[in-house]
Design a protein around this motif. Structure first.
Motif, PDB file in Angstrom:
ATOM      1  N   PRO A  98      -9.497  -1.610   3.862  1.00 31.55           N
ATOM      2  CA  PRO A  98      -9.747  -0.720   5.008  1.00 31.55           C
ATOM      3  C   PRO A  98      -9.660   0.728   4.547  1.00 31.55           C
ATOM      4  N   VAL A  99     -10.342   1.591   5.270  1.00 25.62           N
ATOM      5  CA  VAL A  99     -10.310   3.016   4.937  1.00 25.62           C
ATOM      6  C   VAL A  99      -8.959   3.576   5.349  1.00 25.62           C
ATOM      7  N   PRO A 100      -8.203   4.147   4.386  1.00 22.50           N
ATOM      8  CA  PRO A 100      -6.919   4.744   4.769  1.00 22.50           C
ATOM      9  C   PRO A 100      -7.141   6.034   5.546  1.00 22.50           C
ATOM     10  N   ASP A 129      10.183   0.254   1.903  1.00 20.70           N
ATOM     11  CA  ASP A 129       9.520   0.046   3.195  1.00 20.70           C
ATOM     12  C   ASP A 129       8.057   0.492   3.141  1.00 20.70           C
ATOM     13  N   ALA A 130       7.808   1.633   2.538  1.00 24.70           N
ATOM     14  CA  ALA A 130       6.437   2.143   2.438  1.00 24.70           C
ATOM     15  C   ALA A 130       5.568   1.210   1.594  1.00 24.70           C
ATOM     16  N   GLU A 131       6.125   0.706   0.498  1.00 23.22           N
ATOM     17  CA  GLU A 131       5.375  -0.242  -0.336  1.00 23.22           C
ATOM     18  C   GLU A 131       5.059  -1.514   0.430  1.00 23.22           C
ATOM     19  N   GLN A 135       1.333  -3.076   1.395  1.00 23.91           N
ATOM     20  CA  GLN A 135       0.926  -4.454   1.106  1.00 23.91           C
ATOM     21  C   GLN A 135       0.410  -5.143   2.371  1.00 23.91           C
ATOM     22  N   VAL A 136       1.086  -4.957   3.481  1.00 23.11           N
ATOM     23  CA  VAL A 136       0.659  -5.565   4.745  1.00 23.11           C
ATOM     24  C   VAL A 136      -0.701  -5.012   5.162  1.00 23.11           C
TER      25      VAL A 136
END
Length: 140
Positions: A98-100, A129-131, A135-136
């Motif tokens: 997806p486009v960030p 948490d950010a990593e 991933q999600v």
């Protein structure tokens, strides 16, 4: 519209026809064909990518799933400078992601300021948490 779609008024909105299933090699071949007098070497140089890496993507001998968003956006900008209509959405879809959201300096500066105020253990937890969130987002 879903939360992942780009609103039509956005400069990143898809104003070029979508080609379902088009991988990065096919996308680059199509866009280079629309860039008379331009080559893979020109694209690599102007986008700040080694020619060997770009050539491997185009020959499908190197995977594209880990290409950084910055490199994808750099290629979009090169094609746009060359007068070719393309969007970040096309590039991200071609590598199956997806486009960030855009990286806004102000938001990044705010996040960094908050991060620096945290104790070291909380900084490590925030990074984990950010990593996990990243991933999600790649899975969904």
């Amino acid at each position: 519209m879903t939360s992942r779609e780009t609103p039509p008024s956005s400069p990143d909105a898809g104003d070029t026809p979508e080609r379902p299933g088009e991988d990065l090699a096919s996308l680059l071949e199509r866009l280079l064909a629309q860039s008379p007098g331009r080559s893979q070497k020109d694209l690599a140089r102007e986008a700040g990518i080694s020619y060997q890496t770009l050539n491997a993507w185009m020959n499908r001998t190197r995977g594209t799933s880990r290409i950084s968003p910055e490199r994808l956006r750099a290629m979009v900008e090169v094609f746009r400078r060359w007068g070719v209509r393309t969007t970040p959405k096309e590039f991200f879809e071609a590598v199956g992601r997806p486009v960030p959201g855009p990286g806004r300096d102000e938001r990044e500066a705010r996040l960094l300021k908050l991060y620096r105020q945290l104790p070291e253990a909380r900084q490590r937890a925030l990074i984990k948490d950010a990593e996990a969130m990243l991933q999600v987002s790649r899975i969904s």
